[in-house]
Every structure is written in C-alpha cells, then in structure tokens.
Design a protein around this motif. Structure first.
Motif, PDB file in Angstrom:
ATOM      1  N   GLU A  55      -7.450   9.160   7.014  1.00 28.13           N
ATOM      2  CA  GLU A  55      -6.104   8.630   6.801  1.00 28.13           C
ATOM      3  C   GLU A  55      -6.162   7.570   5.706  1.00 28.13           C
ATOM      4  O   GLU A  55      -6.989   6.658   5.751  1.00 28.13           O
ATOM      5  CB  GLU A  55      -5.578   8.005   8.088  1.00 28.13           C
ATOM      6  CG  GLU A  55      -4.247   7.308   7.925  1.00 28.13           C
ATOM      7  CD  GLU A  55      -3.834   6.527   9.157  1.00 28.13           C
ATOM      8  OE1 GLU A  55      -2.751   5.923   9.101  1.00 28.13           O
ATOM      9  OE2 GLU A  55      -4.585   6.503  10.149  1.00 28.13           O
ATOM     10  N   VAL A  56      -5.282   7.694   4.712  1.00 24.99           N
ATOM     11  CA  VAL A  56      -5.198   6.716   3.631  1.00 24.99           C
ATOM     12  C   VAL A  56      -4.120   5.707   3.999  1.00 24.99           C
ATOM     13  O   VAL A  56      -2.993   6.079   4.313  1.00 24.99           O
ATOM     14  CB  VAL A  56      -4.868   7.401   2.286  1.00 24.99           C
ATOM     15  CG1 VAL A  56      -4.715   6.370   1.183  1.00 24.99           C
ATOM     16  CG2 VAL A  56      -5.936   8.415   1.930  1.00 24.99           C
ATOM     17  N   TYR A  57      -4.479   4.432   3.969  1.00 29.48           N
ATOM     18  CA  TYR A  57      -3.534   3.365   4.295  1.00 29.48           C
ATOM     19  C   TYR A  57      -2.806   2.956   3.017  1.00 29.48           C
ATOM     20  O   TYR A  57      -3.363   2.289   2.156  1.00 29.48           O
ATOM     21  CB  TYR A  57      -4.265   2.164   4.889  1.00 29.48           C
ATOM     22  CG  TYR A  57      -4.951   2.467   6.205  1.00 29.48           C
ATOM     23  CD1 TYR A  57      -4.230   2.512   7.384  1.00 29.48           C
ATOM     24  CD2 TYR A  57      -6.320   2.714   6.265  1.00 29.48           C
ATOM     25  CE1 TYR A  57      -4.841   2.794   8.591  1.00 29.48           C
ATOM     26  CE2 TYR A  57      -6.945   2.989   7.467  1.00 29.48           C
ATOM     27  CZ  TYR A  57      -6.203   3.030   8.618  1.00 29.48           C
ATOM     28  OH  TYR A  57      -6.824   3.317   9.814  1.00 29.48           O
ATOM     29  N   THR A  58      -1.550   3.390   2.889  1.00 27.79           N
ATOM     30  CA  THR A  58      -0.765   3.089   1.687  1.00 27.79           C
ATOM     31  C   THR A  58       0.157   1.896   1.888  1.00 27.79           C
ATOM     32  O   THR A  58       0.523   1.234   0.924  1.00 27.79           O
ATOM     33  CB  THR A  58       0.079   4.302   1.281  1.00 27.79           C
ATOM     34  OG1 THR A  58       0.888   4.704   2.386  1.00 27.79           O
ATOM     35  CG2 THR A  58      -0.813   5.466   0.859  1.00 27.79           C
ATOM     36  N   ASP A  59       0.535   1.611   3.130  1.00 25.16           N
ATOM     37  CA  ASP A  59       1.430   0.491   3.426  1.00 25.16           C
ATOM     38  C   ASP A  59       0.603  -0.781   3.555  1.00 25.16           C
ATOM     39  O   ASP A  59      -0.311  -0.859   4.375  1.00 25.16           O
ATOM     40  CB  ASP A  59       2.191   0.770   4.727  1.00 25.16           C
ATOM     41  CG  ASP A  59       3.204  -0.302   5.050  1.00 25.16           C
ATOM     42  OD1 ASP A  59       3.520  -1.128   4.170  1.00 25.16           O
ATOM     43  OD2 ASP A  59       3.694  -0.310   6.201  1.00 25.16           O
ATOM     44  N   GLU A  60       0.915  -1.794   2.741  1.00 19.87           N
ATOM     45  CA  GLU A  60       0.173  -3.051   2.742  1.00 19.87           C
ATOM     46  C   GLU A  60       0.300  -3.791   4.072  1.00 19.87           C
ATOM     47  O   GLU A  60      -0.555  -4.595   4.411  1.00 19.87           O
ATOM     48  CB  GLU A  60       0.673  -3.960   1.605  1.00 19.87           C
ATOM     49  CG  GLU A  60       0.396  -3.420   0.217  1.00 19.87           C
ATOM     50  CD  GLU A  60      -1.059  -3.590  -0.204  1.00 19.87           C
ATOM     51  OE1 GLU A  60      -1.647  -4.631   0.091  1.00 19.87           O
ATOM     52  OE2 GLU A  60      -1.585  -2.661  -0.830  1.00 19.87           O
ATOM     53  N   SER A  61       1.366  -3.536   4.821  1.00 14.18           N
ATOM     54  CA  SER A  61       1.563  -4.247   6.080  1.00 14.18           C
ATOM     55  C   SER A  61       1.005  -3.476   7.279  1.00 14.18           C
ATOM     56  O   SER A  61       1.097  -3.950   8.412  1.00 14.18           O
ATOM     57  CB  SER A  61       3.047  -4.535   6.297  1.00 14.18           C
ATOM     58  OG  SER A  61       3.761  -3.324   6.395  1.00 14.18           O
ATOM     59  N   ALA A  62       0.421  -2.309   7.046  1.00 17.46           N
ATOM     60  CA  ALA A  62      -0.159  -1.524   8.139  1.00 17.46           C
ATOM     61  C   ALA A  62      -1.320  -2.288   8.762  1.00 17.46           C
ATOM     62  O   ALA A  62      -2.038  -3.025   8.080  1.00 17.46           O
ATOM     63  CB  ALA A  62      -0.643  -0.177   7.619  1.00 17.46           C
ATOM     64  N   LEU A  63      -1.490  -2.133  10.060  1.00 19.31           N
ATOM     65  CA  LEU A  63      -2.548  -2.828  10.776  1.00 19.31           C
ATOM     66  C   LEU A  63      -3.708  -1.881  11.042  1.00 19.31           C
ATOM     67  O   LEU A  63      -3.518  -0.734  11.439  1.00 19.31           O
ATOM     68  CB  LEU A  63      -2.016  -3.381  12.098  1.00 19.31           C
ATOM     69  CG  LEU A  63      -0.935  -4.448  11.973  1.00 19.31           C
ATOM     70  CD1 LEU A  63      -0.438  -4.859  13.357  1.00 19.31           C
ATOM     71  CD2 LEU A  63      -1.444  -5.656  11.220  1.00 19.31           C
TER      72      LEU A  63
END
Length: 110
Positions: A55-63
């Motif tokens: 999974e690529v984390y694209t949202d800067e606010s994702a935890l």
C-alpha cells in the motif's frame, strides 16, 4: 513505539522511534529526512510504501501503526523549480502547545 523502514536500494532496515500507537506520514517523512541528514530543502519527496501489503501512503495525514515495515523511495517534486522544505520541528508538539496555550489563556480570562 517504532517503525522500521528502508530505502529501496538498501539492504538493512532502520528504525524511527516515536511516542504513541501511530505516526502520520508527514511526521514520518520529516523524521527520515532528519535521521538520514538529507537537508532542509530538497528537490525530491519521499514515497512511503507498506512492505507487507504494498500500500502506498499518498495522504500526508494518514496514520501508520507501530511495528510496521516500510519501503521508502525518493521521487522528484512536481515542477523543475519547486523544492520541498523539511521543517525539523515537531508539528504535533507545536500544534499541541498552541492549543494548550490558547486554552490556558481562556482559563486566565474567565
């Protein structure tokens, strides 16, 4: 708590230690840049990928949960003249202190 990460070309994992059960993607990127001494202003961004699920984390606010293994890749910033500025300060601590100072000032006023 900690998160284990490595750059795509690296063999061994490094560790980022933090308080709590989760860390945001933005805070993680700042911690990696600071730990690896990549500089304050760079012409790249970091792409964070979960090593197990891809999974690529694209949202800067994702935890991201503790004890997660991640793959980090440098990607160019959009636009040739744009640079990404990495602030060493802890935004979560800065946000908390300003919120507590505003609440304490309310206590003084009432």
């Amino acid at each position: 708590m900690s998160i284990h990460y490595k750059f795509k070309s690296a063999i061994d994992y490094d560790t980022i230690t933090f308080d709590g059960l989760h860390i945001s993607v933005a805070d993680l990127k700042k911690a990696i840049v600071y730990q690896k001494k990549l500089g304050k202003a760079t012409d790249f961004d970091l792409m964070i990928t979960n090593a197990q699920t891809n999974e690529v984390y694209t949202d800067e606010s994702a935890l991201i949960a503790k004890n997660t293994s991640l793959i980090v890749a440098r990607v160019p910033v959009a636009g040739a003249t744009n640079k990404k500025f990495w602030d060493r300060g802890e935004p979560s601590l800065i946000g908390t202190s300003s919120a507590s100072s505003s609440s304490s000032s309310k206590g003084v006023c009432t």
